[in-house]
Structure formats: structure tokens, C-alpha cells
Design a protein around this motif. Structure first.
Motif, mmCIF file in Angstrom:
data_model
loop_
_atom_site.group_PDB
_atom_site.id
_atom_site.type_symbol
_atom_site.label_atom_id
_atom_site.label_comp_id
_atom_site.label_asym_id
_atom_site.label_seq_id
_atom_site.Cartn_x
_atom_site.Cartn_y
_atom_site.Cartn_z
ATOM 1 N N ARG A 148 0.843 -1.207 0.000
ATOM 2 C CA ARG A 148 0.000 0.000 0.000
ATOM 3 C C ARG A 148 0.870 1.245 0.000
ATOM 4 N NH1 ARG A 148 -2.924 -2.966 3.879
ATOM 5 N NH2 ARG A 148 -2.007 -1.724 5.566
ATOM 6 N N GLY A 149 1.930 1.221 0.822
ATOM 7 C CA GLY A 149 2.805 2.384 0.903
ATOM 8 C C GLY A 149 3.524 2.678 -0.402
ATOM 9 N N LEU A 150 3.874 1.632 -1.146
ATOM 10 C CA LEU A 150 4.566 1.811 -2.420
ATOM 11 C C LEU A 150 3.595 2.016 -3.581
ATOM 12 C CD1 LEU A 150 7.395 -0.884 -2.105
ATOM 13 C CD2 LEU A 150 7.554 1.579 -1.657
ATOM 14 N N ARG A 151 2.310 1.906 -3.300
ATOM 15 C CA ARG A 151 1.252 2.037 -4.321
ATOM 16 C C ARG A 151 1.406 0.990 -5.421
ATOM 17 N NH1 ARG A 151 -1.008 7.604 -3.903
ATOM 18 N NH2 ARG A 151 0.477 8.951 -2.807
ATOM 19 N N ILE A 152 1.682 -0.247 -5.022
ATOM 20 C CA ILE A 152 1.811 -1.336 -5.994
ATOM 21 C C ILE A 152 1.013 -2.531 -5.496
ATOM 22 C CG2 ILE A 152 4.103 -0.613 -6.775
ATOM 23 C CD1 ILE A 152 5.288 -2.841 -5.017
ATOM 24 N N GLY A 153 0.694 -3.443 -6.410
ATOM 25 C CA GLY A 153 0.096 -4.702 -6.007
ATOM 26 C C GLY A 153 1.130 -5.571 -5.302
ATOM 27 N N ARG A 154 0.681 -6.340 -4.324
ATOM 28 C CA ARG A 154 1.627 -7.161 -3.560
ATOM 29 C C ARG A 154 2.334 -8.179 -4.450
ATOM 30 N NH1 ARG A 154 0.414 -10.414 2.101
ATOM 31 N NH2 ARG A 154 1.961 -12.042 1.739
ATOM 32 N N GLU A 155 1.689 -8.599 -5.538
ATOM 33 C CA GLU A 155 2.296 -9.585 -6.435
ATOM 34 C C GLU A 155 3.557 -9.059 -7.120
ATOM 35 O OE1 GLU A 155 -0.312 -7.042 -8.938
ATOM 36 O OE2 GLU A 155 -0.563 -8.060 -6.990
ATOM 37 N N ARG A 156 3.753 -7.740 -7.110
ATOM 38 C CA ARG A 156 4.945 -7.175 -7.738
ATOM 39 C C ARG A 156 6.181 -7.282 -6.834
ATOM 40 N NH1 ARG A 156 3.732 -1.354 -9.932
ATOM 41 N NH2 ARG A 156 5.932 -1.579 -10.509
ATOM 42 N N ILE A 157 5.991 -7.659 -5.583
ATOM 43 C CA ILE A 157 7.119 -7.918 -4.688
ATOM 44 C C ILE A 157 7.579 -9.347 -4.934
ATOM 45 C CG2 ILE A 157 7.859 -8.109 -2.286
ATOM 46 C CD1 ILE A 157 5.731 -5.995 -1.582
ATOM 47 N N ILE A 158 8.764 -9.499 -5.531
ATOM 48 C CA ILE A 158 9.203 -10.838 -5.927
ATOM 49 C C ILE A 158 10.045 -11.515 -4.851
ATOM 50 C CG2 ILE A 158 9.085 -10.247 -8.377
ATOM 51 C CD1 ILE A 158 12.142 -10.053 -8.381
ATOM 52 N N ALA A 159 10.519 -10.760 -3.859
ATOM 53 C CA ALA A 159 11.271 -11.339 -2.739
ATOM 54 C C ALA A 159 11.271 -10.311 -1.609
ATOM 55 C CB ALA A 159 12.703 -11.690 -3.141
ATOM 56 N N HIS A 160 11.474 -10.797 -0.387
ATOM 57 C CA HIS A 160 11.459 -9.883 0.765
ATOM 58 C C HIS A 160 12.245 -10.503 1.912
ATOM 59 C CE1 HIS A 160 8.350 -12.479 2.617
ATOM 60 N NE2 HIS A 160 7.842 -12.544 1.391
ATOM 61 N N GLN A 161 12.731 -9.621 2.820
ATOM 62 C CA GLN A 161 13.602 -10.098 3.895
ATOM 63 C C GLN A 161 13.791 -8.996 4.933
ATOM 64 O OE1 GLN A 161 14.959 -13.107 4.149
ATOM 65 N NE2 GLN A 161 16.952 -13.030 5.137
ATOM 66 N N TRP A 162 13.897 -9.382 6.202
ATOM 67 C CA TRP A 162 14.454 -8.484 7.203
ATOM 68 C C TRP A 162 15.956 -8.393 6.957
ATOM 69 C CZ3 TRP A 162 11.886 -5.205 10.013
ATOM 70 C CH2 TRP A 162 10.558 -5.492 10.398
ATOM 71 N N VAL A 180 11.714 0.190 -9.585
ATOM 72 C CA VAL A 180 12.141 0.898 -8.370
ATOM 73 C C VAL A 180 12.131 2.409 -8.602
ATOM 74 C CG1 VAL A 180 14.061 1.249 -6.765
ATOM 75 C CG2 VAL A 180 13.499 -1.059 -7.545
ATOM 76 N N LEU A 181 12.672 2.844 -9.726
ATOM 77 C CA LEU A 181 12.751 4.273 -10.025
ATOM 78 C C LEU A 181 11.373 4.899 -10.231
ATOM 79 C CD1 LEU A 181 15.797 4.149 -12.455
ATOM 80 C CD2 LEU A 181 15.769 5.198 -10.180
ATOM 81 N N ALA A 182 10.392 4.112 -10.635
ATOM 82 C CA ALA A 182 9.053 4.636 -10.922
ATOM 83 C C ALA A 182 8.193 4.782 -9.675
ATOM 84 C CB ALA A 182 8.347 3.730 -11.932
ATOM 85 N N LEU A 183 8.634 4.296 -8.521
ATOM 86 C CA LEU A 183 7.809 4.315 -7.307
ATOM 87 C C LEU A 183 7.492 5.737 -6.868
ATOM 88 C CD1 LEU A 183 9.594 1.547 -5.208
ATOM 89 C CD2 LEU A 183 7.324 1.375 -6.252
ATOM 90 N N LYS A 184 6.233 5.941 -6.459
ATOM 91 C CA LYS A 184 5.786 7.207 -5.871
ATOM 92 C C LYS A 184 5.024 6.857 -4.597
ATOM 93 C CE LYS A 184 5.542 9.598 -10.323
ATOM 94 N NZ LYS A 184 6.822 10.278 -10.102
ATOM 95 N N PRO A 185 5.754 6.682 -3.491
ATOM 96 C CA PRO A 185 5.139 6.151 -2.276
ATOM 97 C C PRO A 185 4.054 7.047 -1.693
ATOM 98 C CG PRO A 185 7.529 6.003 -2.170
ATOM 99 C CD PRO A 185 7.199 6.858 -3.351
ATOM 100 N N ASP A 186 3.159 6.419 -0.960
ATOM 101 C CA ASP A 186 2.120 7.089 -0.195
ATOM 102 C C ASP A 186 2.622 7.215 1.240
ATOM 103 O OD1 ASP A 186 -0.086 7.845 1.276
ATOM 104 O OD2 ASP A 186 -1.480 6.508 0.236
#
Length: 286
Positions: A148-162, A180-186
Motif C-alpha cells: 500500500r505504501g509503495l502504491r503497488i500490487g503485492r504480487e509485484r514484490i518478488i522477494a522480501h527479507q528483514w 524501483v525508479l518509478a515508485l511514488k510512495p504514499d
């Protein structure tokens, strides 16, 4: 009523260093007080708020005689245990001010996260990434909030980690550097996140990855070039076989900067480096 006298102030050596940039004013600045002994936590926090940079550091006498110097690192929001670009910028300023390492070619810094080793190669400095304090996948609720913060669908996150090595980093990977460069966060969903976003450039590009750092450090919406984040992302991606052992990262393009970081892995050690240049040199009254 007699007014209370102002506390006595000392003249202290000061530098402002641009880190991860060969051209001045295109990297990430750090303010460095080169003789910070005798300052209270409140003194340090006050100056960090006043400079309004992502970090202000204070070189102090170390607790151990085996290391070169101690370093206190403050953001406008308070002290943090470790940060990458302040480590390299402070080492650069310390060397320019006549600091002589106890071991030739190697500087050992004592900070709240422990001992951090910095090495010099020509005009470049690099630090050995500290061990992460938290690893593992992000939970579903946090991923939903990040999307939500990145204004993208969750399916666009291909990997994640602490990828927390002190500041509290979490990281997500998108399919490409362009994403990454196109992101306009909320900002409504980002204000207390310490979030890194990474995406790969096409094979054969000058840079291997683009990184952006949101909500970090405390009080900064987006950090221009972030050593600690890139260190822990490198540990993650190299450990997963998702990145080569040597590559370059770009960061800061969306903020008008041209930060470039080098990553080198040797066995279990990951080193993050780049160029630094002093832009301001003088004194500060504290």
C-alpha cells in the motif's frame, strides 16, 4: 532575577563530507565533529537536529585502546547504533585531519553496534558489513502495508527479507530497476517504516541494482545513498545466490543525486565502498 550564564562552548574541528560520489554535492552528506569528547547526548542531538542532515557524527575517544576512534551517530530523530555512509564519511574526515590508523591500511571504528572495520584502497574507503541483527521473511501484514505504501500490487514484490543491521531495515525486491525508479510512495503508510527497495538492471549494464531507502534514517522521507541498507541487502542477495560477489549499485537518482556504491564479497565478508569528498571544512562552537 539574574539570568543563568550560557554554558561554555569549545571550538571543535568540523567537516561536511559527501559520500558515495566522485563529484561534490551528488552523493549523501554527513556532518562530522572531529573532537566530540565532553559533549552530552543532548548537545549531540541538538546539533544533529540543527544540521538537518540524515546523520551527524561525533568522533570520540574509544573505550578500547585497540581501536582507532569511537563514533556516535545521530539522525534528526535521535541516536542510531550504525550507519554506512556516516562511517565512511567520518573515516574520510578523520584521515584528512591527520588521523593515523594503528594498523596500516585499516581503520577500526567503535560504535554502538560494535567494532566496524574500514579499509582504504587508493582514494576509496569501504567498510565490512556488520552481522545482521534480524533476518528472515517479512510477515503478511507488513507486506500488505508495504505494498500500500509503495502504491503497488503485492504480487509485484518478488522477494522480501528483514535486513536489519542496526537501523531496523526491511527490504523488498521488485522485478527491475525501472520499477524501483518509478515508485511514488504514499507517505501515510510509510512514516515509521525503515524500508529498502531493490531492483536489477539488465545484464551488461554499468550498474547491477538500483536501490531506494524510504523512511530512513528517522525523520528523513527518502535517504539519498545508504551504506547500511546496501550492506545488508548485499548479504541477503549474495547469500541467496541472487547477486554476484562483485557489483555496483546506484542510488539517489530520484533525488537528483548520482550515488554509486561498490559491493565486494570475500568468503563470509561483504564490503561496501565508494568515493568521498570533503565539501565543508572548518570549526563549530559546541
Amino acid at each position: 532575577m539574574t539570568p543563568r550564564p550560557a554554558p561554555e562552548r569549545r571550538v571543535r574541528s568540523f567537516a561536511q563530507v559527501d559520500v558515495f560520489a566522485e563529484t561534490p554535492y551528488l552523493g549523501n552528506p554527513v556532518a562530522v565533529v572531529l573532537n566530540g569528547d565532553g559533549l552530552s547526548d543532548e548537545d549531540m542531538a541538538r546539533l544533529a537536529t540543527w544540521t538537518n542532515l540524515s546523520e551527524t557524527t561525533f568522533v570520540v575517544r574509544p573505550e578500547s585502546d585497540e581501536v582507532d576512534y569511537g563514533l556516535r551517530i545521530f539522525t534528526p530523530g535521535g541516536e542510531i547504533p550504525f550507519a554506512g555512509h556516516p562511517t565512511l564519511g567520518s573515516a574520510h574526515a578523520w584521515l584528512e585531519a591527520g588521523g593515523v590508523p594503528k594498523s596500516p591500511g585499516k581503520i577500526t571504528q567503535e560504535c554502538r553496534v560494535g567494532l566496524v572495520e574500514v579499509r582504504r584502497s587508493g582514494t576509496s574507503l569501504s567498510f565490512r558489513a556488520p552481522d545482521p541483527q534480524r533476518v528472515g521473511p517479512l510477515d503478511s501484514a507488513l507486506l500488505d502495508r508495504i505494498a500500500r505504501g509503495l502504491r503497488i500490487g503485492r504480487e509485484r514484490i518478488i522477494a522480501h527479507q528483514w535486513v536489519d543491521n542496526g537501523p531496523g531495515w526491511a527490504a523488498v525486491q521488485l522485478a527491475s530497476a525501472d520499477d524501483v525508479l518509478a515508485l511514488k510512495p504514499d507517505e501515510r503508510h510509510m512514516n515509521d517504516l525503515m524500508l529498502g527497495v531493490v531492483g536489477a538492471y539488465p545484464e551488461g549494464s554499468r550498474l547491477r541494482f538500483e536501490v531506494r531507502a524510504f523512511g530512513a534514517p528517522a525523520g528523513v522521507r527518502e535517504d539519498p545513498v545508504t551504506g547500511s541498507l546496501n550492506a545488508s541487502i548485499a548479504q541477503w542477495l549474495i547469500g541467496e545466490g541472487a547477486a554476484p560477489h562483485s557489483y555496483k549499485v546506484g542510488q539517489g537518482a530520484c533525488l537528483g543525486r548520482q550515488g554509486v556504491l561498490t559491493v565486494e564479497a570475500h568468503g563470509e565478508e561483504v564490503w561496501i565502498g565508494g568515493s568521498s569528498v570533503t565539501c565543508v571544512r572548518g570549526t563549530v562552537h559546541l
